[in-house]
Scaffold this active site. Structure first.
Site, PDB file in Angstrom:
ATOM      1  CB  ALA A 146     -25.161  -0.625  -8.686  1.00  0.00           C
ATOM      2  CE1 TYR A 184     -17.597  -6.316  -3.380  1.00  0.00           C
ATOM      3  CE2 TYR A 184     -19.481  -5.578  -2.091  1.00  0.00           C
ATOM      4  CZ  TYR A 184     -18.297  -6.274  -2.180  1.00  0.00           C
ATOM      5  OH  TYR A 184     -17.818  -6.938  -1.079  1.00  0.00           O
ATOM      6  CE  LYS A 238       1.645  16.879  -4.758  1.00  0.00           C
ATOM      7  NZ  LYS A 238       1.306  15.478  -4.582  1.00  0.00           N
ATOM      8  CB  SER A 274      -5.774  17.437  -7.439  1.00  0.00           C
ATOM      9  OG  SER A 274      -6.466  17.798  -8.587  1.00  0.00           O
ATOM     10  CG  LEU A 275      -1.810  20.892  -5.155  1.00  0.00           C
ATOM     11  CD1 LEU A 275      -0.583  20.574  -4.320  1.00  0.00           C
ATOM     12  CD2 LEU A 275      -2.183  22.363  -5.041  1.00  0.00           C
ATOM     13  CB  CYS A 323      17.237 -26.160   4.290  1.00  0.00           C
ATOM     14  SG  CYS A 323      15.545 -26.154   3.695  1.00  0.00           S
ATOM     15  CB  CYS A 363      11.829 -22.896   2.174  1.00  0.00           C
ATOM     16  SG  CYS A 363      12.454 -24.291   3.100  1.00  0.00           S
TER      17      CYS A 363
END
Ligand code: IVH
Length: 698
Positions: A46, A48, A130, A94-95, A424, A445
């Site tokens: 929202a 955004y 993993k 998740s773990l 150079c 450069c």
């Protein structure tokens, strides 16, 4: 990102509007970057949307202030074009993490206690590497891949089906054995070799360089255009499942075997372990082989094998009680900085590298540690003489973690990046990125044409299809000729025959060459001594100047003489700024390219052998296509993309790479994807290749 109360658009002065549009362009680009590349948005959808709306409102009132880098001018980032959200039928969890052997012994004891197992009952675990990538869930119905989603926040991910379909490892159809519906879960990742190759490609194209394989896998999977994902070498390992109509077996191990039989890659190191000791041995052996696997892993995962036991164990908050991740420690070592050197890459980027006293980190001797760019050196304040901690973490590339300040010797100085190219001697500057308005991370450069560090890359670009198009002068030949001193700068190409047609160092005497091939090359070179202005400009490798801008410059200046004399005059930037489609930043970059004396010399040399034609006005300036923006998508069957583009432009059309509401026409061939969808969303007219041919033939 600033959050001051907003003044109503109707009350803004021109100056305020200008400043705010600049801020909005920057903030929106930054949010897009966080969202698309880092996978880590900092603001809500929202908020955004509100930024985008404000930008549009201001532009509506001040159309003359629309910036060329305005988000409204780009398509890739409209909220409607973000990925569609998908609610996972079963959350992606998740773990729990463990770091020591004791943690694992405790884990097993906990599981046994929970299940009320006696000491002589066996608890089988499955141990797997993993994988350090990003997890995704692939839904199959009647053996067909119907939906692929990223993990997202675990409850809701993004629909990346079209992108996942481009991954070779992922079966699109499973012929037999798969239950009615089945969600396969696993990790999308990129191998070390593919990651390195992708970054080389990105660098050559002056595109974003990825920090590590995980980021590049994430960035590649979350592309709005599946055509881009298809070019990225993504891979997949299956290790789990989500919602399924039926399970093919009663243990995790056997389900993995079923997944394998259906064509999914299952990690070959996966083992069944009968005791904690076996599991810990697995951990040791995987850690030992880690550097040779060819892809990043950050630990191992142990899972209770029997699914009935998994069910009884269930979950605590967001992780299963039946599994745990045993993470590898980041391998670190201490050393001291002997000197800081600066290397110049193929595209002219200066990279500071700390040379440290050789030290073994995770079985590999490290003596150079890249510090990426000067901001990083400044942030870490690394000085010669410092004691530093280096590590090899998920990445194989060693990193400099920090300086041990207590051990800093007296009399050290802050490191200052040179403002000259160490190869150079030309100026090395930090360009402003026209998209973000921020300085680029890399100092480069500016002598793109004759700096030896950049020469091969520039020569390659110079001779490439869209520039001078010299057949037979590919990267390999150019690199060899450069190495042996036959070529230094573009002008040398046109002197090759005169210098090395016969006699010492003759090309036909070289390995892999003969009289015929040498003649053929000289003929190819000769046929390019006359060139159109737009190709010539493109061939010079001016920063930010690609095909479109080269053509824009050619169209506006008309002759090389006019272009060069403007660049040498005091009003170069103003002249460039006057061109619609060239902003301040690009104008400044073009001007500073021509300010470099080495560059001017290289052009002078070139003009001794090359004749540059004036820009030919489009033949069909009054055609129906004049001034229209056209986008090609999908496969064209009757002409190449380049040819189609050239024809459209010859009729006065502008060819764009992406569809926006400003697009007038989309020509869609088979396999058209997101661009076609966008065209439909914006109500842009879409025609077939045949319609297109009859349109341009009239
Ligand atoms: S199992 C409910 N197995 O690790 C358990 N995860 O911290 C589901 N990962 O989001 C995960 N390799 O992205 C599992 N062999 C493996 C894995 C693995 C990598 C990732 C995965 C997950 C994260 C959990």
């Amino acid at each position: 990102m600033s959050k001051s109360p907003e003044k109503p658009v109707e009350l803004l002065t021109g100056d305020e509007a200008k400043a705010e549009l600049a801020r909005l362009a920057h903030d929106i680009a930054e949010n897009d970057r966080l969202y698309y590349q880092e996978d880590a948005p900092h603001i809500s959808d929202a908020e955004y949307d509100a930024l985008r709306r404000r930008n549009d409102d201001i532009e509506k009132r001040f159309p003359e202030l629309i910036r060329h880098d305005s988000p409204s001018q780009r398509v890739g980032a409209k909220p409607a074009e973000r990925f569609e959200k998908v609610r996972h039928a079963r959350p992606m969890l998740s773990l729990d993490n463990a770091f020591t052997s004791e943690d694992i012994v405790d884990f097993v004891a906990r599981v046994r206690r929970f299940l009320g197992m006696t000491a002589d009952e066996q608890l089988v675990l499955v141990a797997e590497p993993k994988i350090d990538g990003l997890s995704s869930s692939l839904r199959y119905e009647h053996g067909r891949l119907v939906l692929a989603a990223t993990r997202g926040d675990g409850a809701e991910g993004e629909n990346v089906t079209a992108n996942v379909r481009t991954i070779a490892d992922v079966p699109k159809i499973v012929r037999s054995g798969m239950p009615e519906f089945f969600e396969v879960r696993g990790e999308v990742y990129m191998s070390h070799a593919d990651f390195a190759e992708l970054n080389r490609r990105q660098e050559r194209a002056s595109e974003k360089i990825f920090a590590n394989p995980r980021n590049s896998a994430a960035g590649s999977l979350r592309q709005l255009d599946p055509g881009i994902t298809a070019k990225r070498p993504l891979r997949f390992f299956a290790y789990h499942w989500g919602e399924v109509s039926k399970l093919p077996a009663a243990t995790h191990w056997e389900v993995l075997q079923a997944l394998k039989s259906w064509g999914f890659p299952v990690n070959p190191l996966t083992r069944r372990c009968r005791t904690v000791d076996e599991a810990l041995e697995f951990y040791e052996s995987v850690q030992h082989r880690r550097a040779d696997l060819g892809y990043d892993i950050d630990g191992v995962v142990y899972k209770v094998d029997r699914l009935d036991l998994q069910n009884r164990l269930g979950f605590v908050s967001r992780s299963p009680r039946w599994a745990i991740a045993h993470k590898f420690p980041a391998e670190q070592a201490e050393s001291s900085v002997e000197r800081i050197a600066v290397y110049v890459g193929r595209t002219g980027a200066l990279t500071p590298v700390a040379h440290i006293k050789p030290v073994t980190v995770g079985g590999v001797v490290v003596q150079n540690v890249s510090m990426h760019n000067e901001d990083e050196v400044a942030r870490k304040d690394v000085r010669v003489g410092d004691t530093v901690i280096v590590q090899r973490a998920g990445d194989v590339i060693p990193q400099l973690v920090s300086v041990v300040l207590e051990r800093r010797p007296k009399g050290t100085h802050r490191y200052k990046m040179p403002d000259r190219c160490p190869i150079c001697g030309s100026h090395a500057t930090r360009e402003i990125n026209p998209k973000t308005g921020e300085p680029e991370a890399a100092r480069r450069c500016v002598n793109t044409l004759s700096c030896p560090a950049q020469a091969v890359e520039r020569l390659r670009h110079f001779a490439s299809r869209d520039a001078f198009d010299i057949e037979g002068l590919g990267e390999k030949t150019l690199a060899e000729f450069f190495e042996d001193g036959l070529l230094r700068e573009p002008a040398d190409i046109f002197r090759l025959e005169e210098r090395y047609g016969h006699g010492a160092k003759a090309i036909m005497e070289r390995d892999g060459w003969g009289e015929q091939s040498a003649r053929k090359l000289f003929r190819a070179i000769d046929s390019r001594r006359k060139i159109s202005l737009d190709r010539f400009i493109l061939a010079l490798s001016i920063p930010h100047v690609g095909e479109t801008t080269a053509r824009l410059l050619a169209r506006n200046f008309h002759s090389l003489k006019a272009f060069l004399s403007s660049m040498e005059s005091g009003h170069a930037v103003e002249d460039l700024d006057d061109i619609e489609g060239i902003g301040d930043v690009m104008a400044a970059a073009i001007k500073s390219f021509f300010d470099e004396q080495h560059t001017r010399e290289a052009i002078t040399h070139l003009l001794e052998s090359v004749e540059v034609g004036d820009f030919a006005a489009p033949a069909h300036a009054n055609s129906a296509l004049a001034g229209k923006t056209v986008v090609f998508t999908g496969t064209l069957e009757r002409m190449t993309r380049n040819e189609a583009k050239a024809r459209a432009e010859a009729m006065g059309a502008k060819v764009a790479g992406s569809v926006s509401k400003k697009t007038d026409l989309v020509v869609a061939g088979p396999g058209a994807g997101s661009k076609l969808k966008n065209a439909e969303a914006f109500g842009v007219k879409v025609i077939s290749e045949d319609d297109w041919l009859s349109l341009i033939d009239t």
